[in-house]
Design an enzyme around this catalytic site. Sequence first.
Site, PDB file in Angstrom:
ATOM      1  N   ASN A 136       0.826  -1.220   0.000  1.00 42.64           N
ATOM      2  CA  ASN A 136       0.000   0.000   0.000  1.00 42.64           C
ATOM      3  C   ASN A 136       0.857   1.266   0.000  1.00 42.64           C
ATOM      4  OD1 ASN A 136       1.019   0.074   2.574  1.00 42.64           O
ATOM      5  ND2 ASN A 136      -0.954   0.108   3.620  1.00 42.64           N
ATOM      6  N   HIS A 138       3.257   2.032   2.224  1.00 43.62           N
ATOM      7  CA  HIS A 138       3.740   2.512   3.519  1.00 43.62           C
ATOM      8  C   HIS A 138       5.255   2.362   3.622  1.00 43.62           C
ATOM      9  CE1 HIS A 138       3.233  -1.594   5.855  1.00 43.62           C
ATOM     10  NE2 HIS A 138       4.346  -1.574   5.160  1.00 43.62           N
TER      11      HIS A 138
HETATM   12  P1  PGA Z   1       8.042  -6.966   3.302  1.00 44.78           P
HETATM   13  O1  PGA Z   1       7.454  -5.701   4.054  1.00 44.78           O
HETATM   14  O2  PGA Z   1       9.514  -6.731   3.204  1.00 44.78           O
HETATM   15  O3  PGA Z   1       7.706  -8.129   4.200  1.00 44.78           O
HETATM   16  O4  PGA Z   1       7.373  -7.014   1.970  1.00 44.78           O
HETATM   17  C1  PGA Z   1       7.845  -4.438   3.643  1.00 44.78           C
HETATM   18  C2  PGA Z   1       7.071  -3.410   4.413  1.00 44.78           C
HETATM   19  O5  PGA Z   1       5.908  -3.668   4.766  1.00 44.78           O
HETATM   20  O6  PGA Z   1       7.622  -2.337   4.664  1.00 44.78           O
END
Ligand code: PGA
Length: 241
Positions: A136, A138
């Site tokens: 999303n 973030h």
């Molecule tokens: P992920 O998470 O590395 O597990 O994809 C990234 C994040 O949510 O910042």
Amino acid sequence: MKYIICKDYKELSCRAADEIAGVLAAKPNAVLGLATGSTPEGLYAELCRRYAAGEIDFSQATGFNLDEYYPIRPEHPQSYHFYMDRHLFLHVNFDRARVHIPDGSTDDPEEECAAYDAAIEAAGGIDLQILGIGQNGHIGFNEPAPALIAGTHPTALTESTLGANARFFAPGESMPHSALTMGMAPILRARKILLLVSGAAKRSVMRRLREGTITTDLPASLLLTHPDTLVLCDREAYPGD
Ligand code: PGA
């Protein structure tokens, strides 16, 4: 914002480790902003390998992690305290006195967050901030919203983040619905930022980022205002032009 497209996750992880090694070689007491999630696991494995080979030294470095679930106890296997121990701190010579992670077991989250920002400032700010990106958009747990909060703060997690992270918790176990996260200000004040992006699930958020519009609905887009952000992106995550 500069991009390096890596052929795969292994190359991305090695290049990220090169960046950290470069910063520590130039400044052994550098302040590193550290991230959790699945993306930096390869980076941490590579740093552990280099430490075991005598190629890197963390003894004078300081670490500030981006975020922690709230509420959660540090010994919970899904806490980011536990994650950092397992993936990095137990295997390298980081001085525990210089490792900082927001305390997800605090009774006073507002005070914890204010003290966290004060500690970052007292350390002289962050030299190199490692970031992942949520599907999303973030960064840390700065979730898409009409307005973003500058300082470190407690925050509710969005449905998208709860959905993406629920897989790490045991079936039937309820995951925390809130977190303590570094705000956008300490992140954007970092002298250098390294954004790590891997896998096809990130391709659509990368497409949005590359549109070049700055909006709080895509918190990572604020990185477009930062003078020294390097995106290490593997081919699977890169949307093309
Ligand atoms: P992920 O998470 O590395 O597990 O994809 C990234 C994040 O949510 O910042």
